[in-house]
Design a protein around this motif. Structure first.
Motif, PDB file in Angstrom:
ATOM      1  N   UNK A 198      65.696  61.563  39.384  1.00  0.00           N
ATOM      2  CA  UNK A 198      65.902  61.048  38.028  1.00  0.00           C
ATOM      3  C   UNK A 198      65.618  62.134  36.989  1.00  0.00           C
ATOM      4  N   UNK A 199      66.664  62.546  36.288  1.00  0.00           N
ATOM      5  CA  UNK A 199      66.521  63.509  35.197  1.00  0.00           C
ATOM      6  C   UNK A 199      66.559  62.747  33.884  1.00  0.00           C
ATOM      7  N   UNK A 200      65.482  62.866  33.095  1.00  0.00           N
ATOM      8  CA  UNK A 200      65.459  62.184  31.794  1.00  0.00           C
ATOM      9  C   UNK A 200      64.912  63.132  30.724  1.00  0.00           C
TER      10      UNK A 200
ATOM     11  N   UNK B 141      57.439  68.608  29.827  1.00  0.00           N
ATOM     12  CA  UNK B 141      56.723  69.065  31.018  1.00  0.00           C
ATOM     13  C   UNK B 141      56.492  70.571  30.954  1.00  0.00           C
ATOM     14  N   UNK B 142      55.289  71.004  31.333  1.00  0.00           N
ATOM     15  CA  UNK B 142      54.981  72.434  31.312  1.00  0.00           C
ATOM     16  C   UNK B 142      54.090  72.780  32.500  1.00  0.00           C
ATOM     17  N   UNK B 143      54.103  74.047  32.864  1.00  0.00           N
ATOM     18  CA  UNK B 143      53.278  74.513  33.983  1.00  0.00           C
ATOM     19  C   UNK B 143      53.091  76.019  33.855  1.00  0.00           C
ATOM     20  N   UNK B 144      51.970  76.537  34.366  1.00  0.00           N
ATOM     21  CA  UNK B 144      51.729  77.980  34.367  1.00  0.00           C
ATOM     22  C   UNK B 144      52.234  78.641  35.645  1.00  0.00           C
ATOM     23  N   UNK B 145      52.870  77.847  36.515  1.00  0.00           N
ATOM     24  CA  UNK B 145      53.481  78.420  37.717  1.00  0.00           C
ATOM     25  C   UNK B 145      54.857  78.982  37.360  1.00  0.00           C
TER      26      UNK B 145
ATOM     27  N   UNK C 224      58.901  79.679  37.593  1.00  0.00           N
ATOM     28  CA  UNK C 224      59.926  78.628  37.703  1.00  0.00           C
ATOM     29  C   UNK C 224      60.472  78.509  39.123  1.00  0.00           C
ATOM     30  N   UNK C 225      60.434  79.595  39.908  1.00  0.00           N
ATOM     31  CA  UNK C 225      60.864  79.504  41.302  1.00  0.00           C
ATOM     32  C   UNK C 225      59.933  78.569  42.066  1.00  0.00           C
ATOM     33  N   UNK C 226      58.623  78.700  41.815  1.00  0.00           N
ATOM     34  CA  UNK C 226      57.638  77.838  42.480  1.00  0.00           C
ATOM     35  C   UNK C 226      57.841  76.378  42.068  1.00  0.00           C
ATOM     36  N   UNK C 227      58.068  76.159  40.767  1.00  0.00           N
ATOM     37  CA  UNK C 227      58.264  74.779  40.273  1.00  0.00           C
ATOM     38  C   UNK C 227      59.504  74.165  40.910  1.00  0.00           C
ATOM     39  N   UNK C 228      60.603  74.924  40.970  1.00  0.00           N
ATOM     40  CA  UNK C 228      61.841  74.404  41.564  1.00  0.00           C
ATOM     41  C   UNK C 228      61.633  74.094  43.046  1.00  0.00           C
ATOM     42  N   UNK C 229      60.873  74.954  43.741  1.00  0.00           N
ATOM     43  CA  UNK C 229      60.673  74.772  45.183  1.00  0.00           C
ATOM     44  C   UNK C 229      59.677  73.656  45.512  1.00  0.00           C
TER      45      UNK C 229
ATOM     46  N   UNK D  11      55.895  77.705  31.390  1.00  0.00           N
ATOM     47  CA  UNK D  11      55.388  77.496  30.036  1.00  0.00           C
ATOM     48  C   UNK D  11      55.935  78.511  29.032  1.00  0.00           C
ATOM     49  N   UNK D  12      56.503  79.624  29.529  1.00  0.00           N
ATOM     50  CA  UNK D  12      57.045  80.650  28.630  1.00  0.00           C
ATOM     51  C   UNK D  12      58.425  80.266  28.083  1.00  0.00           C
ATOM     52  N   UNK D  13      59.052  79.256  28.699  1.00  0.00           N
ATOM     53  CA  UNK D  13      60.415  78.894  28.313  1.00  0.00           C
ATOM     54  C   UNK D  13      60.410  77.760  27.286  1.00  0.00           C
ATOM     55  N   UNK D  14      61.498  77.683  26.511  1.00  0.00           N
ATOM     56  CA  UNK D  14      61.653  76.591  25.547  1.00  0.00           C
ATOM     57  C   UNK D  14      61.939  75.286  26.287  1.00  0.00           C
TER      58      UNK D  14
END
Length: 640
Positions: free
Chosen positions: A68-70, A76-80, A82-87, A157-160
């Protein structure tokens, strides 16, 4: 797969859904459409269990997996990275990877058979789940959504917010669930990413439900359309274009049934009125009254397609050259945008400026609008040009305490209240809506107010940056109609391809730090660009030989020189044609002035002569304009 039966959902006294029914089958690709406020997002939240229906049921298999994409994921933010977040999508594979790593460490000191068996089992399961390819898959999807290799190592977290939403979309796609529920998936994507997502979703084997205002995207992905309207869900067995045709046919049938029923009702009412006073016929009249009361009424068709019923006007015409860009160079510390770029916007141009994010579209618009002065070269505005610049930041410039009507009155004091209310009505602000304060409006409603302001300005040149953001399909249609009626010049940036195809007569794109143009509609450009990508690239020029060797130029160099000469010759012919077009336009204008003079028709022979000459010159103008377009396209192909 998912069965929705007699679904009712109430907000206060209002029923958003009233005994609605819908069955989602495996493999269906569905577009869930409807006006803003009809409950599309609410329905998705009920399907995933975030909201509970007032009554009715939503049933599905217990092992059904959903992605579900909303729009809530924007925050949502994270200090990990983006490759780690996607995986994180590969929950079981990641767990097995950690377990295998631990077992390998233990085996450094413990060689027991039990540990070896455990390791073998874990490695087998990891292989069955394609664990060795998950990083490759993650890189592939992130690249498709516009991320470079260095980007994948940056923290989320560095991305908009828009780029974070892309990462969340990548994570959901990597999960490969049984059904994807996507709420406005194209909102934060540029054109290349939208096109990539189209191809991905077309190949996706599971079911998909998409809420989107992008008609072009829906047409290319979905094979079912479900309309949320008046508390019901109506299914159409085709894409969005099929839905429009089928709905028009259904409405035509309904309109006919309504008219026939109304005619019968009037006839019955006349009979009742005639016989009610007669004692001998009173019983029959009462029987007919009861029959009328029990009659199931056919509703008349509501007009869901508001049209623009006002004309845009400006007090002065611009000169032939609206904006001239000469030797423009624009750079940022980390990126070069334009280098010695040149272009001309001519009177009557309807330009769509397209391309990937980060290529400098908005920067170029600001240069054209005069909002960015930090560049080298010249950006000259032509004679009598009056412009309006629309950008998303102008939504924040609206006066929050003003009503919608007051906001337009303060901006366009020369317009009467009736005129302004007519304009606002075209932008879906009807009745008491015009008295709503700006501060209570949604993002889409604020966009419509800002657009109404832009289009009421006394401007013969419009610069529009993402005007379709936050607009639903009905609002986009209004903007299309407005710009089709507009007699001035405009340049627009948008990722809505249906919108661009219906308003633009010329396409601009930034390539190799230069402004390139295609003389045609977006659909024509899309076809040309696709062929261009498939064509083999020209061989790289040979390295220049040293002077003392005195070698003959390579065949590639000779070919390049010949092409340059040909392009130069064609450009000279193009300039000659433009001069001829200018002269013919003047002649046609003069003849139109003569034809508008009543005195001309006192002499029948002269009137016939002027009319024939006008038709001849108009035909000559059309022919040379067609030749100009063909020649311009030939030059573009040679330059590519």
């Amino acid at each position: 797969m998912i069965a929705i039966n007699n679904l009712t959902f109430e907000i206060g006294a209002r029923a958003l859904y009233d005994e609605a029914n819908w069955h989602i089958k495996p493999g269906e690709k569905i577009g869930l459409i409807g006006a803003n406020g009809t409950g599309k997002t609410t329905l998705l939240k009920m399907i995933v269990g975030e909201y509970t229906p007032t009554s009715g049921t939503i049933s599905m298999a217990k092992d059904l997996t959903m992605g579900y994409l909303n729009q809530d994921l924007l925050s949502y933010s994270s200090d990990k990275n983006i490759l780690h977040v996607a995986m994180e999508a590969f929950e079981r594979q990641n767990q097995l990877h950690d377990e295998i790593e631990n077992l390998l460490k233990k085996l450094e000191t413990d060689y027991s058979e039990d540990l070896l068996h455990k390791l073998s089992d874990k490695q087998h399961e990891f292989e069955v789940l394609d664990g060795y390819n998950i990083e490759y898959k993650a890189h592939e999807i992130l690249a498709g959504l516009g991320f470079s290799e260095p980007d994948t190592h940056r923290k989320l977290s560095e991305f908009s917010g828009g780029w974070r939403m892309r990462v969340m979309l990548a994570k959901i796609l990597l999960q490969a669930p049984d059904i994807l529920l996507l709420d406005e998936p194209t909102n934060h994507l540029d054109l290349p990413s939208i096109q990539w997502l189209e191809e991905y979703l077309k190949a996706f084997e599971g079911a998909i439900v998409i809420v989107s205002h992008d008609r072009w995207f829906l047409d290319r992905v979905i094979n079912r359309t479900v309309e949320s309207r008046k508390g019901k869900l109506t299914v159409y067995a085709g894409n969005y274009s099929f839905y429009l045709e089928e709905k028009a046919l259904r409405e035509e049938i309904q309109r006919g049934e309504f008219k026939n029923q109304q005619s019968k009702i009037r006839q019955e009412e006349r009979l009742i009125e005639r016989f009610r006073a007669k004692a001998s016929k009173a019983k029959m009249a009462q029987s007919r009254i009861k029959a009328l009361d029990k009659l199931e009424r056919v509703d008349d068709v509501d007009d869901d397609n508001p049209s623009v019923n006002f004309s845009f006007r400006f007090s002065k015409q611009s000169g032939r050259h609206v904006v001239t860009l000469d030797n423009i160079t624009k750079k940022y510390p980390a990126i070069d945008i334009l280098e010695h770029a040149e272009a001309v916007i001519e009177k009557g141009d309807k330009i769509a400026l397209i391309g990937a994010n980060g290529k400098g579209k908005s920067t170029l618009l600001r240069i054209i609008a005069g909002a960015d002065k930090d560049f080298t070269g010249k950006a000259e505005t032509g004679h009598n040009v009056s412009q309006t610049f629309f950008a998303q930041h102008q939504l924040e410039a609206l006066h929050l305490e003003n009503t919608v009507l007051q906001e337009l009155q303060s901006f366009a004091p020369k317009h009467t209240e009736t005129e302004l209310r007519t304009i606002l009505g075209s932008f879906l602000f009807t009745g008491d809506d015009v008295f709503k304060k700006i501060k209570v409006l949604s993002g889409g409603e604020k966009s419509r107010v800002a657009l109404a302001k832009a289009l009421t300005a006394d401007a013969n040149f419009l610069v529009l940056d993402e005007p379709t953001n936050h607009l639903d399909i009905a609002s986009v249609n209004i903007l299309v109609q407005a710009l089709q009626q507009y007699q001035g010049t405009f340049i627009v940036v948008s990722h809505d391809r249906y919108f661009l195809d219906n308003v633009a007569n010329k396409i601009w794109f930034i390539e190799e730090h230069a402004i390139k143009q295609y003389p045609g509609t977006y659909a024509e450009f899309d076809e040309w660009f696709a062929k261009r990508k498939l064509a083999p690239k020209a061989a790289a020029p040979a390295t220049q030989p040293k002077k003392e060797e005195k070698k003959e130029p390579s065949p590639e160099k000779h070919q390049s020189d010949e092409r340059s000469k040909q392009i130069k010759k064609l450009n000279q012919e193009l300039v000659r044609m433009e001069q001829e077009i200018t002269e013919l336009e003047k002649t046609v204008k003069q003849l139109e002035t003569q034809l508008a003079d009543d005195k001309l028709y006192n002499d029948a022979n002269n009137a016939t002569k002027v009319t024939d000459n006008y038709q001849l010159k108009k035909l000559e103008l059309q022919e040379i304009q067609a030749k100009w377009e063909s020649l311009a396209e030939q030059i573009l192909e040679l330059e590519s």
